[in-house]
Design an enzyme around this catalytic site. Structure first.
Site, mmCIF file in Angstrom:
data_model
loop_
_atom_site.group_PDB
_atom_site.id
_atom_site.type_symbol
_atom_site.label_atom_id
_atom_site.label_comp_id
_atom_site.label_asym_id
_atom_site.label_seq_id
_atom_site.Cartn_x
_atom_site.Cartn_y
_atom_site.Cartn_z
ATOM 1 C CB THR A 47 -5.639 -0.646 -3.108
ATOM 2 O OG1 THR A 47 -4.626 0.297 -2.740
ATOM 3 C CG2 THR A 47 -6.678 0.050 -3.979
ATOM 4 C CD GLN A 90 0.131 2.517 2.558
ATOM 5 O OE1 GLN A 90 -0.591 2.470 1.568
ATOM 6 N NE2 GLN A 90 1.093 1.637 2.790
ATOM 7 C CG ASN A 127 4.337 -1.211 -2.994
ATOM 8 O OD1 ASN A 127 5.385 -1.720 -2.595
ATOM 9 N ND2 ASN A 127 3.154 -1.627 -2.614
ATOM 10 N NE ARG A 159 3.979 -2.097 3.179
ATOM 11 C CZ ARG A 159 3.248 -2.883 2.397
ATOM 12 N NH1 ARG A 159 2.542 -2.372 1.402
ATOM 13 N NH2 ARG A 159 3.195 -4.186 2.604
#
Length: 358
Positions: free
Chosen positions: A25, A97, A176, A225
């Protein structure tokens, strides 16, 4: 020859090397639109075997941070087209993503001050940075079955826009502590319906998203992911050794292009995932040693151990746009400036020097 520079097949792409640029990011997409500077940033790194972009929200309610890009409107797809064209002109390959943040969001990001959504009404316990300072993540609104179905469609729509934008594929972010990960984790998912409780139920949403997106754009263009046992964003995952092999077995029939593991200090779980996943595996290895940095040597080592088929690196790519050349030469490597990681202009974004420029 260093294993990092061997070719590898990913979906229908033949990658010239096994060096993957991990998603990072950068918060430079004001209004959700990437810019010409974004195109320059990624094009500079087209020497990667594969670039995976920063997290990109598939819907308005999927945004988790300020100034992150979207891919849920044609205008956004048209902006991303400049990025993919620039990367392809340099001979690169690029996946976007798709990241729905779930409870890791805030009403200040959404129209009419809507609450973020999540599997259950359990707050992350974290905060969001805003231009007005730090704000607590609120308790999210639990998703209804209609919400779940519409969110699957949001991912499909975003993936379709990704194809219009010229991407080579999409990566579904199930790591995450974001939405797909929230469904996987019992500490964030207290549902009592078909999407909560047992491991089979908790993996259901991630599998449905993967299936729907694969049906829409082709499984060879889809990756996922994961980050087993990662405690980011309030996640407390105690059954990773059960969840992730089950997820791999459920995804295997769809023949996705790859699974991307962000390792969080547990090599044993990485081995379990590797054993359960029959396809291409990208590993973002955890850092070891006093400096806590993932080095090219560590990346080579995990390939030699057979833990993965390609290795993703993050900060090294951020600070070294010509990373393959630097690895071949044995360095030196630019040091990243953390003060420029998020937001701002070209400084710390497109101005890191190459070896040739020194």
């Amino acid at each position: 020859m260093n294993e990092l520079f061997e070719q590898v097949t990913l979906g229908k792409l033949d990658l010239p090397n096994r060096l993957v640029m991990a998603p990072m990011t950068r918060s430079r997409a004001v209004g959700g639109l990437v810019t010409d500077l974004t195109a320059e940033y990624y094009a500079q790194r087209a020497g990667a075997g594969l670039i995976i972009t920063e997290g990109t929200q598939p819907s308005v309610i999927g945004q988790g941070y300020i100034d992150t890009p979207g891919l849920h409107a044609r205008e956004q797809a048209e902006a991303w087209r400049r990025v993919t064209d620039a990367v392809h002109e340099r001979g690169g390959r690029i996946f976007v993503q798709l990241m729905h943040s779930g409870r890791v969001g805030h009403p200040c990001l959404y129209p009419d001050g809507a609450l973020p959504v999540a599997p259950s009404a359990i707050a992350s316990g974290g905060q969001i940075y805003t231009h007005d300072g730090m704000l607590d993540h609120p308790t999210p609104r639990p998703m209804t079955l209609d919400d779940i179905a519409s969110t699957v469609e949001d991912f499909v729509t975003a993936a379709t826009y990704a194809m219009e934008a010229g991407f080579d594929g999409v990566e579904l972010h199930a790591a995450n502590g974001y939405l797909l990960h929230q469904f996987l984790c019992g500490s964030a998912n207290a549902r009592s319906d078909a999407y909560g409780g047992s491991v089979e139920n908790r993996i259901r949403f991630a599998v449905e998203v993967a299936q729907a997106v694969s049906d829409a754009i082709g499984p060879e263009r889809v990756g996922m992911r994961i980050s087993p046992a990662n405690g980011n964003n309030g996640i407390d995952e105690r059954d990773s050794a059960d969840v992730y092999p089950a997820l791999m077995r459920a995804l295997a029939p769809y023949e996705l292009a790859y699974v991307h593991v962000m390792e969080f200090g547990s090599r044993e779980i990485t081995k379990l995932v590797r054993a359960a996943w029959p396809g291409t595996l990208i590993l973002n290895p955890h850092a070891t040693g006093q400096e806590a940095k993932v080095t090219p040597e560590a990346a080579t080592a995990v390939l030699r151990e057979g833990l993965c088929d390609a290795v993703s690196l993050a900060t090294l790519w951020l600070a070294n746009p010509d990373l393959p050349e630097r690895i071949r030469a044995g360095g030196p490597y630019n040091e990243a400036d953390p003060s420029t990681f998020y937001g701002g202009g070209h400084r710390g974004y497109t101005d890191y020097p190459t070896v040739a420029a020194r």
